[in-house]
Design a protein around this motif. Structure first.
Motif, PDB file in Angstrom:
ATOM      1  N   ASP A 150      -9.073  -4.982  -3.441  1.00 28.45           N
ATOM      2  CA  ASP A 150     -10.405  -4.654  -3.952  1.00 28.45           C
ATOM      3  C   ASP A 150     -10.567  -4.941  -5.438  1.00 28.45           C
ATOM      4  N   GLU A 151      -9.486  -5.327  -6.133  1.00 25.80           N
ATOM      5  CA  GLU A 151      -9.609  -5.718  -7.532  1.00 25.80           C
ATOM      6  C   GLU A 151     -10.069  -7.168  -7.701  1.00 25.80           C
ATOM      7  N   VAL A 152      -9.965  -7.966  -6.642  1.00 20.83           N
ATOM      8  CA  VAL A 152     -10.328  -9.379  -6.708  1.00 20.83           C
ATOM      9  C   VAL A 152     -11.491  -9.722  -5.778  1.00 20.83           C
ATOM     10  N   PHE A 153     -11.470  -9.135  -4.592  1.00 26.80           N
ATOM     11  CA  PHE A 153     -12.475  -9.477  -3.588  1.00 26.80           C
ATOM     12  C   PHE A 153     -13.527  -8.377  -3.485  1.00 26.80           C
ATOM     13  N   PRO A 154     -14.769  -8.737  -3.170  1.00 32.74           N
ATOM     14  CA  PRO A 154     -15.841  -7.734  -3.091  1.00 32.74           C
ATOM     15  C   PRO A 154     -15.641  -6.790  -1.915  1.00 32.74           C
ATOM     16  N   GLN A 155     -16.308  -5.657  -1.984  1.00 32.77           N
ATOM     17  CA  GLN A 155     -16.104  -4.589  -1.009  1.00 32.77           C
ATOM     18  C   GLN A 155     -16.380  -5.049   0.416  1.00 32.77           C
ATOM     19  N   THR A 156     -17.447  -5.799   0.625  1.00 30.96           N
ATOM     20  CA  THR A 156     -17.774  -6.226   1.986  1.00 30.96           C
ATOM     21  C   THR A 156     -16.681  -7.130   2.549  1.00 30.96           C
ATOM     22  N   PHE A 157     -16.145  -8.032   1.727  1.00 27.94           N
ATOM     23  CA  PHE A 157     -15.074  -8.924   2.166  1.00 27.94           C
ATOM     24  C   PHE A 157     -13.825  -8.128   2.514  1.00 27.94           C
ATOM     25  N   VAL A 158     -13.508  -7.143   1.688  1.00 29.31           N
ATOM     26  CA  VAL A 158     -12.319  -6.319   1.915  1.00 29.31           C
ATOM     27  C   VAL A 158     -12.467  -5.515   3.199  1.00 29.31           C
ATOM     28  N   GLU A 159     -13.629  -4.896   3.388  1.00 28.30           N
ATOM     29  CA  GLU A 159     -13.837  -4.064   4.576  1.00 28.30           C
ATOM     30  C   GLU A 159     -13.759  -4.874   5.858  1.00 28.30           C
ATOM     31  N   GLU A 160     -14.179  -6.125   5.799  1.00 26.14           N
ATOM     32  CA  GLU A 160     -14.194  -6.963   6.993  1.00 26.14           C
ATOM     33  C   GLU A 160     -12.834  -7.590   7.299  1.00 26.14           C
ATOM     34  N   ASN A 161     -11.937  -7.658   6.297  1.00 25.46           N
ATOM     35  CA  ASN A 161     -10.726  -8.446   6.474  1.00 25.46           C
ATOM     36  C   ASN A 161      -9.414  -7.687   6.286  1.00 25.46           C
ATOM     37  N   PHE A 162      -9.454  -6.436   5.796  1.00 21.34           N
ATOM     38  CA  PHE A 162      -8.222  -5.730   5.496  1.00 21.34           C
ATOM     39  C   PHE A 162      -8.177  -4.354   6.143  1.00 21.34           C
ATOM     40  N   GLU A 163      -6.972  -3.949   6.560  1.00 20.49           N
ATOM     41  CA  GLU A 163      -6.773  -2.593   7.037  1.00 20.49           C
ATOM     42  C   GLU A 163      -6.675  -1.619   5.871  1.00 20.49           C
ATOM     43  N   PHE A 164      -6.205  -2.121   4.704  1.00 22.99           N
ATOM     44  CA  PHE A 164      -6.115  -1.317   3.487  1.00 22.99           C
ATOM     45  C   PHE A 164      -6.939  -1.985   2.395  1.00 22.99           C
ATOM     46  N   THR A 165      -7.714  -1.206   1.654  1.00 26.28           N
ATOM     47  CA  THR A 165      -8.356  -1.766   0.467  1.00 26.28           C
ATOM     48  C   THR A 165      -7.358  -1.841  -0.675  1.00 26.28           C
ATOM     49  N   ASP A 166      -6.419  -0.889  -0.694  1.00 20.08           N
ATOM     50  CA  ASP A 166      -5.331  -0.912  -1.660  1.00 20.08           C
ATOM     51  C   ASP A 166      -4.200  -0.061  -1.109  1.00 20.08           C
ATOM     52  N   LEU A 167      -3.000  -0.361  -1.569  1.00 19.53           N
ATOM     53  CA  LEU A 167      -1.822   0.395  -1.179  1.00 19.53           C
ATOM     54  C   LEU A 167      -0.925   0.516  -2.390  1.00 19.53           C
ATOM     55  N   SER A 168      -0.724   1.729  -2.873  1.00 20.45           N
ATOM     56  CA  SER A 168       0.086   1.946  -4.068  1.00 20.45           C
ATOM     57  C   SER A 168       1.132   3.017  -3.771  1.00 20.45           C
ATOM     58  N   ILE A 169       2.401   2.651  -3.955  1.00 16.66           N
ATOM     59  CA  ILE A 169       3.513   3.571  -3.745  1.00 16.66           C
ATOM     60  C   ILE A 169       4.438   3.450  -4.943  1.00 16.66           C
ATOM     61  N   ASP A 170       4.740   4.576  -5.570  1.00 17.56           N
ATOM     62  CA  ASP A 170       5.610   4.594  -6.752  1.00 17.56           C
ATOM     63  C   ASP A 170       6.744   5.572  -6.474  1.00 17.56           C
ATOM     64  N   GLY A 171       7.947   5.021  -6.242  1.00 16.07           N
ATOM     65  CA  GLY A 171       9.077   5.866  -5.911  1.00 16.07           C
ATOM     66  C   GLY A 171      10.162   5.783  -6.962  1.00 16.07           C
ATOM     67  N   SER A 172      10.786   6.904  -7.271  1.00 11.20           N
ATOM     68  CA  SER A 172      11.854   6.945  -8.265  1.00 11.20           C
ATOM     69  C   SER A 172      13.068   7.653  -7.691  1.00 11.20           C
ATOM     70  N   GLY A 173      14.222   7.332  -8.278  1.00 14.77           N
ATOM     71  CA  GLY A 173      15.440   7.999  -7.872  1.00 14.77           C
ATOM     72  C   GLY A 173      16.373   7.082  -7.102  1.00 14.77           C
ATOM     73  N   PRO A 174      17.604   7.532  -6.869  1.00 11.05           N
ATOM     74  CA  PRO A 174      18.617   6.698  -6.227  1.00 11.05           C
ATOM     75  C   PRO A 174      18.295   6.322  -4.792  1.00 11.05           C
ATOM     76  N   ASN A 175      17.388   7.053  -4.136  1.00  9.49           N
ATOM     77  CA  ASN A 175      17.035   6.748  -2.748  1.00  9.49           C
ATOM     78  C   ASN A 175      15.830   5.821  -2.625  1.00  9.49           C
ATOM     79  N   SER A 176      15.337   5.299  -3.752  1.00 12.64           N
ATOM     80  CA  SER A 176      14.142   4.456  -3.709  1.00 12.64           C
ATOM     81  C   SER A 176      14.386   3.161  -2.934  1.00 12.64           C
ATOM     82  N   ASN A 177      15.596   2.626  -2.996  1.00 14.16           N
ATOM     83  CA  ASN A 177      15.900   1.417  -2.235  1.00 14.16           C
ATOM     84  C   ASN A 177      15.829   1.712  -0.739  1.00 14.16           C
ATOM     85  N   HIS A 178      16.310   2.887  -0.341  1.00 12.74           N
ATOM     86  CA  HIS A 178      16.226   3.286   1.074  1.00 12.74           C
ATOM     87  C   HIS A 178      14.766   3.429   1.501  1.00 12.74           C
ATOM     88  N   LEU A 179      13.951   4.018   0.630  1.00 18.64           N
ATOM     89  CA  LEU A 179      12.521   4.145   0.909  1.00 18.64           C
ATOM     90  C   LEU A 179      11.895   2.765   1.105  1.00 18.64           C
TER      91      LEU A 179
END
Length: 366
Positions: A150-179
């Motif tokens: 949604d930072e590049v494509f307009p809302q209508t295009f995103v809604e018609e073509n993507f299951e996610f408009t955005d996906l953000s995951i921020d993991g820290s710690g020694p188990n982040s590779n496992h995550l």
């Protein structure tokens, strides 16, 4: 950064960085946060097709002090404030920019240096698999996954073509590779995993360094005991990226070689294969070749067949001539003459980050 002691050599600069590196580690251990005004060391690798003297003419640079050959200390002024940058051009193609300024000032200065059309400077553009390889340099301490259609494509295009408009995951710690491995093996989201940064801890003998490294070649050094380990990390990523650039520029620049009885064509297009067919090619291209960030490509889009389109255009990075052919399943990028291979890596990495994280880049001899 207030310069409180003379910097007359590379050794002086590294001595200051080494002290900040170790103080950062001490501050974080004692208080889990940094004392005000004691900023972490930040580094950006930038790709250059111009001379250092040309870069030093940037309008954001107010003062220039030559420290020694291939190293300058510059005072910059942006909308975020003033700060000092160290421009290290020892590597002719891939420069290092160091700073102890605040993050907002450093990021603004780097953005301003790189934004000029045809200015000859660009970021690194590391695809997800290349960021994963950085993790092999040390122990995982964190990951950040960022898919932001949604930072590049307009809302209508995103809604018609993507299951996610955005996906953000921020993991820290020694188990982040496992995550990360769990997420990559999860059917519902594995095709939306675009790795935007990684945190690692590197150790050699009794020394260590902790780094956060983004897919744009930006580092935040989060503590350690020896600045040389940071320089080693930067050098290894430059070597890694130089191999990528070399593969593009040695095998995929379209041209001709002179021969005794005429000429012989050389080069082939860079190919990007989509994980799923692109439903509306014309609209997709309208947001990719519009001369805007992050793609920085401009061109004229025309339909060539029922499902085929072509773009004749230029790269705003250097003004290089490019062409694109596209079908629902693939995109071919044509680079001509002495064009910059960074164009291909910028296009692919941003397609991963904003459209199709599971897309595949096909280049020879990687």
């Amino acid at each position: 950064m207030a310069v409180s002691q003379p910097i007359n050599s590379r050794r002086d600069m590294l001595s200051i960085f080494d002290a900040r590196l170790q103080n950062t580690q001490s501050d974080l251990l004692e208080d889990t946060r940094l004392e005000f005004g004691r900023n972490m060391l930040k580094t950006a690798i930038i790709e250059s097709n111009i001379s250092p003297n040309q870069a030093l003419q940037s309008e954001i640079i107010d003062e220039v002090h030559e420290v020694e050959e291939d190293l300058w200390m510059t005072k910059t002024e942006t909308t975020e404030g003033e700060g000092w940058l160290f421009l290290d051009c020892y590597h002719e193609r891939l420069w290092s920019v160091y700073s102890l300024a605040e993050s907002t000032i450093f990021n603004s200065a780097i953005d301003s240096l790189l934004k000029s059309e045809g200015g000859g400077l660009d970021r690194l553009w590391l695809p997800t698999n290349e960021v994963e390889q950085i993790g092999d340099m040390g122990d995982f301490e964190g990951i950040k996954i960022g898919f932001a259609a949604d930072e590049v494509f307009p809302q209508t295009f995103v809604e018609e073509n993507f299951e996610f408009t955005d996906l953000s995951i921020d993991g820290s710690g020694p188990n982040s590779n496992h995550l990360y491995k769990i997420l990559k093996s999860t059917d519902e989201i594995q095709d939306f995993i675009s790795l935007s940064s990684i945190k690692i801890r590197r150790e050699e003998e009794d020394e260590f360094v902790r780094e956060r490294i983004t897919n744009e070649g930006a580092f935040t050094t989060r503590g350690g005991t020896d600045i040389r380990l940071h320089l080693s990390t930067v050098g290894r990523i430059k070597d890694q990226y130089e191999r990528l650039l070399g593969a593009v520029e040695q095998n995929h620049l379209i041209g001709a070689d002179d021969q005794e009885n005429g000429g012989r064509a050389r080069g082939s297009p860079v190919v990007i294969r989509f994980s799923k067919p692109v439903p509306d090619i014309e609209e997709f291209l309208s947001h990719v070749v519009n001369a805007q960030d992050p793609f920085r490509l401009w061109g004229h889009v025309r339909q060539t067949s029922e499902e085929g389109y072509k773009v004749d255009g230029v790269d705003a990075h250097n003004g290089d001539k490019i062409a694109i052919e596209m079908s629902p399943e693939w995109l071919r990028l044509y680079l001509y003459g002495d064009a910059c291979g960074n164009t291909a890596l910028r296009l692919f990495t941003n397609i991963q980050h904003y459209y199709d994280p599971a897309a595949e880049l096909v280049i020879d001899d990687v």
